[in-house]
Design a protein around this motif. Structure first.
Motif, PDB file in Angstrom:
ATOM      1  N   MET A 204     -35.291 -40.009 -19.086  1.00 30.67           N
ATOM      2  CA  MET A 204     -35.875 -38.672 -18.922  1.00 30.67           C
ATOM      3  C   MET A 204     -36.236 -38.427 -17.459  1.00 30.67           C
ATOM      4  O   MET A 204     -35.937 -37.361 -16.890  1.00 30.67           O
ATOM      5  N   LYS A 205     -36.858 -39.403 -16.812  1.00 29.69           N
ATOM      6  CA  LYS A 205     -37.245 -39.247 -15.409  1.00 29.69           C
ATOM      7  C   LYS A 205     -36.029 -39.115 -14.503  1.00 29.69           C
ATOM      8  O   LYS A 205     -35.999 -38.283 -13.593  1.00 29.69           O
ATOM      9  N   ASP A 206     -35.018 -39.955 -14.734  1.00 27.55           N
ATOM     10  CA  ASP A 206     -33.830 -39.927 -13.877  1.00 27.55           C
ATOM     11  C   ASP A 206     -33.078 -38.607 -13.984  1.00 27.55           C
ATOM     12  O   ASP A 206     -32.364 -38.207 -13.047  1.00 27.55           O
ATOM     13  N   ASN A 207     -33.229 -37.928 -15.106  1.00 24.26           N
ATOM     14  CA  ASN A 207     -32.568 -36.633 -15.300  1.00 24.26           C
ATOM     15  C   ASN A 207     -33.528 -35.460 -15.079  1.00 24.26           C
ATOM     16  O   ASN A 207     -33.189 -34.322 -15.414  1.00 24.26           O
ATOM     17  N   GLU A 208     -34.703 -35.777 -14.526  1.00 19.39           N
ATOM     18  CA  GLU A 208     -35.695 -34.767 -14.134  1.00 19.39           C
ATOM     19  C   GLU A 208     -36.079 -33.839 -15.288  1.00 19.39           C
ATOM     20  O   GLU A 208     -36.164 -32.620 -15.139  1.00 19.39           O
ATOM     21  N   ILE A 209     -36.291 -34.451 -16.455  1.00 21.39           N
ATOM     22  CA  ILE A 209     -36.707 -33.703 -17.635  1.00 21.39           C
ATOM     23  C   ILE A 209     -38.209 -33.925 -17.842  1.00 21.39           C
ATOM     24  O   ILE A 209     -38.676 -35.066 -17.813  1.00 21.39           O
ATOM     25  N   PRO A 210     -38.969 -32.854 -18.008  1.00 27.01           N
ATOM     26  CA  PRO A 210     -40.433 -32.977 -18.171  1.00 27.01           C
ATOM     27  C   PRO A 210     -40.797 -33.939 -19.296  1.00 27.01           C
ATOM     28  O   PRO A 210     -40.190 -33.941 -20.370  1.00 27.01           O
ATOM     29  N   LEU A 211     -41.807 -34.745 -19.014  1.00 29.92           N
ATOM     30  CA  LEU A 211     -42.213 -35.777 -19.955  1.00 29.92           C
ATOM     31  C   LEU A 211     -43.731 -35.892 -19.947  1.00 29.92           C
ATOM     32  O   LEU A 211     -44.352 -35.989 -18.894  1.00 29.92           O
ATOM     33  N   ASP A 212     -44.338 -35.851 -21.121  1.00 29.35           N
ATOM     34  CA  ASP A 212     -45.774 -36.077 -21.214  1.00 29.35           C
ATOM     35  C   ASP A 212     -46.073 -36.869 -22.483  1.00 29.35           C
ATOM     36  O   ASP A 212     -45.158 -37.345 -23.158  1.00 29.35           O
ATOM     37  N   GLY A 213     -47.311 -37.032 -22.804  1.00 25.14           N
ATOM     38  CA  GLY A 213     -47.690 -37.837 -23.959  1.00 25.14           C
ATOM     39  C   GLY A 213     -47.210 -37.297 -25.287  1.00 25.14           C
ATOM     40  O   GLY A 213     -47.197 -38.021 -26.286  1.00 25.14           O
ATOM     41  N   ASN A 214     -46.801 -36.031 -25.317  1.00 24.01           N
ATOM     42  CA  ASN A 214     -46.354 -35.425 -26.572  1.00 24.01           C
ATOM     43  C   ASN A 214     -44.908 -35.756 -26.916  1.00 24.01           C
ATOM     44  O   ASN A 214     -44.455 -35.469 -28.026  1.00 24.01           O
ATOM     45  N   ASN A 215     -44.175 -36.332 -25.981  1.00 20.80           N
ATOM     46  CA  ASN A 215     -42.757 -36.615 -26.228  1.00 20.80           C
ATOM     47  C   ASN A 215     -42.535 -37.832 -27.122  1.00 20.80           C
ATOM     48  O   ASN A 215     -41.454 -37.990 -27.692  1.00 20.80           O
ATOM     49  N   ILE A 216     -43.525 -38.713 -27.195  1.00 17.12           N
ATOM     50  CA  ILE A 216     -43.333 -39.979 -27.903  1.00 17.12           C
ATOM     51  C   ILE A 216     -44.369 -40.150 -29.014  1.00 17.12           C
ATOM     52  O   ILE A 216     -45.562 -39.973 -28.789  1.00 17.12           O
ATOM     53  N   VAL A 217     -43.875 -40.484 -30.203  1.00 11.62           N
ATOM     54  CA  VAL A 217     -44.739 -40.875 -31.316  1.00 11.62           C
ATOM     55  C   VAL A 217     -44.568 -42.377 -31.517  1.00 11.62           C
ATOM     56  O   VAL A 217     -43.459 -42.858 -31.772  1.00 11.62           O
ATOM     57  N   LYS A 218     -45.669 -43.096 -31.381  1.00  9.32           N
ATOM     58  CA  LYS A 218     -45.626 -44.550 -31.528  1.00  9.32           C
ATOM     59  C   LYS A 218     -46.107 -44.924 -32.926  1.00  9.32           C
ATOM     60  O   LYS A 218     -47.272 -44.727 -33.260  1.00  9.32           O
ATOM     61  N   THR A 219     -45.212 -45.457 -33.717  1.00  5.36           N
ATOM     62  CA  THR A 219     -45.548 -45.841 -35.087  1.00  5.36           C
ATOM     63  C   THR A 219     -45.835 -47.340 -35.146  1.00  5.36           C
ATOM     64  O   THR A 219     -45.757 -48.042 -34.140  1.00  5.36           O
ATOM     65  N   ARG A 220     -46.119 -47.839 -36.329  1.00 11.27           N
ATOM     66  CA  ARG A 220     -46.501 -49.250 -36.463  1.00 11.27           C
ATOM     67  C   ARG A 220     -45.324 -50.156 -36.783  1.00 11.27           C
ATOM     68  O   ARG A 220     -45.451 -51.379 -36.769  1.00 11.27           O
ATOM     69  N   GLY A 221     -44.193 -49.546 -37.098  1.00 11.86           N
ATOM     70  CA  GLY A 221     -43.027 -50.358 -37.445  1.00 11.86           C
ATOM     71  C   GLY A 221     -41.742 -49.602 -37.222  1.00 11.86           C
ATOM     72  O   GLY A 221     -41.715 -48.551 -36.582  1.00 11.86           O
ATOM     73  N   PHE A 222     -40.642 -50.132 -37.768  1.00  8.53           N
ATOM     74  CA  PHE A 222     -39.316 -49.570 -37.540  1.00  8.53           C
ATOM     75  C   PHE A 222     -38.642 -49.143 -38.844  1.00  8.53           C
ATOM     76  O   PHE A 222     -37.422 -49.076 -38.923  1.00  8.53           O
ATOM     77  N   GLY A 223     -39.449 -48.841 -39.872  1.00  3.53           N
ATOM     78  CA  GLY A 223     -38.890 -48.567 -41.182  1.00  3.53           C
ATOM     79  C   GLY A 223     -38.753 -47.097 -41.528  1.00  3.53           C
ATOM     80  O   GLY A 223     -39.107 -46.202 -40.758  1.00  3.53           O
ATOM     81  N   PHE A 224     -38.251 -46.866 -42.730  1.00  2.00           N
ATOM     82  CA  PHE A 224     -37.995 -45.517 -43.250  1.00  2.00           C
ATOM     83  C   PHE A 224     -39.266 -44.668 -43.274  1.00  2.00           C
ATOM     84  O   PHE A 224     -39.259 -43.500 -42.864  1.00  2.00           O
ATOM     85  N   ASN A 225     -40.366 -45.249 -43.740  1.00  3.19           N
ATOM     86  CA  ASN A 225     -41.610 -44.482 -43.841  1.00  3.19           C
ATOM     87  C   ASN A 225     -42.148 -44.066 -42.479  1.00  3.19           C
ATOM     88  O   ASN A 225     -42.738 -42.988 -42.338  1.00  3.19           O
ATOM     89  N   GLU A 226     -41.953 -44.924 -41.469  1.00  2.36           N
ATOM     90  CA  GLU A 226     -42.369 -44.556 -40.108  1.00  2.36           C
ATOM     91  C   GLU A 226     -41.579 -43.348 -39.614  1.00  2.36           C
ATOM     92  O   GLU A 226     -42.104 -42.502 -38.888  1.00  2.36           O
ATOM     93  N   GLY A 227     -40.329 -43.262 -40.007  1.00  2.00           N
ATOM     94  CA  GLY A 227     -39.524 -42.099 -39.646  1.00  2.00           C
ATOM     95  C   GLY A 227     -39.999 -40.835 -40.327  1.00  2.00           C
ATOM     96  O   GLY A 227     -40.053 -39.760 -39.718  1.00  2.00           O
ATOM     97  N   LYS A 228     -40.380 -40.959 -41.599  1.00  2.00           N
ATOM     98  CA  LYS A 228     -40.866 -39.796 -42.349  1.00  2.00           C
ATOM     99  C   LYS A 228     -42.137 -39.226 -41.732  1.00  2.00           C
ATOM    100  O   LYS A 228     -42.245 -38.019 -41.489  1.00  2.00           O
ATOM    101  N   THR A 229     -43.102 -40.101 -41.480  1.00  2.00           N
ATOM    102  CA  THR A 229     -44.370 -39.622 -40.916  1.00  2.00           C
ATOM    103  C   THR A 229     -44.240 -39.300 -39.430  1.00  2.00           C
ATOM    104  O   THR A 229     -44.896 -38.391 -38.923  1.00  2.00           O
TER     105      THR A 229
END
Length: 334
Positions: A204-229
């Motif tokens: 994102m930075k290398d392509n000069e695309i705005p980035l803030d804390g809202n761009n990333i959702v950090k979940t507790r795992g890598f499973g199906f339910n984490e994707g749903k929520t």
């Protein structure tokens, strides 16, 4: 009751040592004696004990593989590759399910030591110093698969997670997307979590695309339910998102499921790219565009690397395996 080596020696009228030498291909007997012993072994149905034979030739022709989880096609693919390499050289595989539990991992390592395995492959989690110390006392070679250690001198086979995440993000950017989010999985996971987040941020930075804390959702795992929520959370904090990089295919498929419930079409309303290329990726609706890790090939390379170390005692160079983008129908060009 099963026949023993003593039974074979008695019936063939030879010493136990002679039977052992014949079983292990060592010299010191005539061809006539060899044929006589082999005939008695067949008549009695004697099955040599691998551990007992290992006491003589110091090899049991077995390797131990430790998995944190036994669920999912990536595990079966890794194991398929490892088993292929092992069987080609006459070795067998003992699989241990650690559940990422430290106490259970130590117990399995101790068990593998008692079984006198010739080597160990440690898969997809952090190699802690206490694990390494137990393995070092066993005096057997060790290879890491889909993980690595920056502090311990252990060869590894893995994809560059940072670079693969960077590629996934750039793929979305090249498709014209600028409002891009990520559902990251566990950010405290230094093997698959943090490197993929870092790769996303750098692209994102290398392509000069705005980035803030809202761009990333950090979940507790890598499973199906984490994707749903995770999708609901991402859209609530960044409603204008047009594309998402999911840190695993299961997260991506969970996100697609929730998108459907929210009345959003993939890829018409929102594009999603996954990571791993598990079997389900091609079966999702729509079929998932994703980052491909060649799991079978990785397992086979790790197996051959370990077997070579067992034969030569030479430590090989670690191998970074190339990833590729598999294009299907979950990303729209805008």
């Amino acid at each position: 009751m099963a026949s023993t080596i003593k039974d074979v020696a008695k019936k063939a009228n030879v010493s136990i040592a002679t039977v052992s030498r014949i079983l292990n291909g060592q010299p010191g007997y005539s061809e006539k004696t060899k044929q006589k012993v082999l005939q008695v072994i067949e008549e009695l149905g004697y099955q040599p004990n691998a551990v007992a034979r290992g006491l003589i030739n110091k090899k049991t022709h077995t390797i131990g593989v430790l998995f944190p989880s036994l669920w999912g096609s990536l595990v079966t693919d890794w194991l398929s590759g490892i088993e292929k390499a092992a069987s080609e050289q006459g070795s067998s595989v003992i699989v241990c399910h650690t559940e990422s539990n430290g106490e259970k991992t130590i117990k399995y390592l101790q068990l593998l030591g008692e079984k006198r395995v010739d080597g160990i492959i440690f898969v997809s989690e952090v190699l802690k110093k206490e694990y390494f110390q137990v393995i070092r006392k066993m005096n057997v070679p060790l290879v890491l698969l889909s993980t690595k250690s920056d502090s311990l001198p252990v060869p590894y086979v893995k994809v560059d997670d940072f670079q693969a995440a960077y590629s996934a993000t750039e793929y979305l950017i090249h498709k014209g997307h600028r409002s891009i989010g990520m559902i990251s999985g566990n950010s405290e996971d230094i093997i698959a979590g943090k490197p993929r987040i870092d790769g996303f941020i750098q692209a994102m930075k290398d392509n000069e695309i705005p980035l803030d804390g809202n761009n990333i959702v950090k979940t507790r795992g890598f499973g199906f339910n984490e994707g749903k929520t995770g999708l609901r959370e991402l859209l609530s904090q960044k409603p204008d998102t047009t594309a998402i990089f999911a840190a695993s295919d299961e997260i991506a498929i969970g996100a697609i499921s929730t998108a459907t419930l929210l009345g959003k079409k993939v890829p018409e309303d929102i594009s999603i790219i996954g990571y791993d290329n598990i079997n389900l990726a091609s079966m999702s609706v729509p079929p998932l565009t994703t980052i491909h890790q060649p799991f079978i090939e990785m397992g086979e390379i790790a197996g051959k690397m370990l077997l070579n170390m067992m034969g030569t005692d030479k430590v090989p160079e670690s191998k970074i395996i190339e990833h590729t983008v598999i294009e299907r129908n979950s990303v729209k060009e805008i």
